[in-house]
Design a protein around this motif. Structure first.
Motif, PDB file in Angstrom:
ATOM      1  N   GLN A  72      26.275  63.881 -44.386  1.00 56.64           N
ATOM      2  CA  GLN A  72      26.638  63.100 -45.275  1.00 56.64           C
ATOM      3  C   GLN A  72      27.748  62.152 -44.894  1.00 56.64           C
ATOM      4  N   PRO A  74      29.888  59.018 -43.928  1.00 55.42           N
ATOM      5  CA  PRO A  74      29.622  57.707 -44.086  1.00 55.42           C
ATOM      6  C   PRO A  74      28.781  56.617 -43.268  1.00 55.42           C
ATOM      7  N   ASP A  96      25.946  53.956 -47.260  1.00 60.99           N
ATOM      8  CA  ASP A  96      27.267  53.884 -48.204  1.00 60.99           C
ATOM      9  C   ASP A  96      27.279  52.281 -48.515  1.00 60.99           C
ATOM     10  N   ALA A 119      34.854  59.077 -48.599  1.00 61.90           N
ATOM     11  CA  ALA A 119      34.592  59.982 -47.950  1.00 61.90           C
ATOM     12  C   ALA A 119      35.756  61.316 -47.990  1.00 61.90           C
TER      13      ALA A 119
END
Length: 228
Positions: A72, A74, A96, A119
Motif C-alpha cells: 500500500q 503511496p 494515491d 501514509a
C-alpha cells in the motif's frame, strides 16, 4: 526525508524530478522500465513511488496493479495521458494521486507532501483521531458533527459521511465510485445522488459555493478536500 522510487522511461524527466527531490533531502532511486521498476521496488523499502504510465516494456497500469497486490505504498501517477478515463482507472486501481505532464515543481512537491503525510497516518492512529481541523472547518468524528468558525452546520447523515471521508483523505482525489461505495455501500453507483449531496454540502460550508474553498471538483473524476 523519504525513500522515493521514480519509474520513468524519459531519462531527462526522471533525472530532473530526481534532482528536485534530492534538493528536498529525499533519497532517490530511478528506474527506466516496468521490469526495472518492479525489480527495484522488490529490493528496497520505499516511502513513495512516482510512476509514469507510458513505459517501453509494459503499461504503467499493469505496474500499478502488481505493486498493489503486495503493498500500500503511496503511488503518484505522473503521465502525459490527460483523459479523464485514465485518471479514474488509475485512482480506482489504487493510485494515491495523478499529475498530468507538464507540471510545476510546487505542485509536484505539494502532492508528494500530501501523500507522505497521509501514509504516515496508520489505521491505528486514525482510529484515535477525534477531530479533523481544516482551517475554520472542524469535523468532529466522535460526535458526528461539523462546525465552521464554531458554528454548527446542520448536515444529513449522508452529507456528514461524505464530508468525513473527504476529511480523512485530506488533499487526496477521491473518485465518484470510491465516495459512493464508502457512503452507500460496496456495490452502489450513486454518482448523481453524490453530486446532489455535494451541491448541498457546498451551500452549507462554503462562503461562495461557486468558488469553493474546501471541496474542489476534479472534473469527470471526483472530489478533493483542499488543505487549508
Amino acid at each position: 526525508m523519504a525513500e522515493i522510487l521514480i519509474i520513468e522511461d524519459d531519462d531527462v524527466i526522471g533525472e530532473f524530478i530526481g534532482a528536485i527531490l534530492q534538493k528536498e533531502k529525499h533519497e532517490i532511486r530511478l528506474a527506466y522500465s516496468a521490469l526495472e521498476g518492479l525489480s527495484t521496488f522488490r529490493m528496497w523499502n520505499f516511502d513513495l513511488i512516482l510512476l509514469d504510465l507510458g513505459l517501453p516494456d509494459q503499461d504503467g497500469m499493469e505496474v500499478l496493479k502488481k505493486i498493489r497486490e503486495t503493498s500500500q505504498v503511496p503511488i503518484i501517477i505522473i503521465s502525459a495521458r490527460d483523459h479523464e478515463d485514465n485518471k479514474v482507472e488509475a485512482l480506482d486501481l489504487g493510485a494515491d494521486d495523478y499529475i498530468t505532464k507538464p507540471f510545476g515543481t510546487p505542485e509536484l512537491l505539494a502532492r508528494i507532501r500530501t501523500a507522505l503525510r497521509h501514509a504516515a497516518s496508520t489505521p491505528e492512529a486514525q482510529n484515535e483521531v477525534k477531530k479533523i481541523i481544516n482551517g475554520d472547518l472542524c469535523i468532529d468524528i466522535e460526535h458526528h458533527r461539523v462546525t465552521k468558525n464554531g458554528q454548527l452546520i446542520h448536515l444529513t447523515p449522508n452529507e456528514y459521511k461524505i464530508i468525513q471521508v473527504l476529511g480523512e483523505n485530506l488533499g487526496k482525489v477521491l473518485t465518484h465510485t470510491y465516495l459512493s461505495q464508502k457512503v452507500w455501500g460496496p456495490y452502489s453507483n450513486e454518482s448523481q445522488t453524490l453530486r446532489v449531496n455535494m451541491s448541498n454540502i457546498r451551500k452549507k460550508i462554503e462562503t461562495n459555493p461557486v468558488e469553493p474553498e474546501y471541496i474542489l471538483t476534479e472534473i469527470g473524476i471526483g472530489y478533493r478536500m483542499l488543505e487549508k
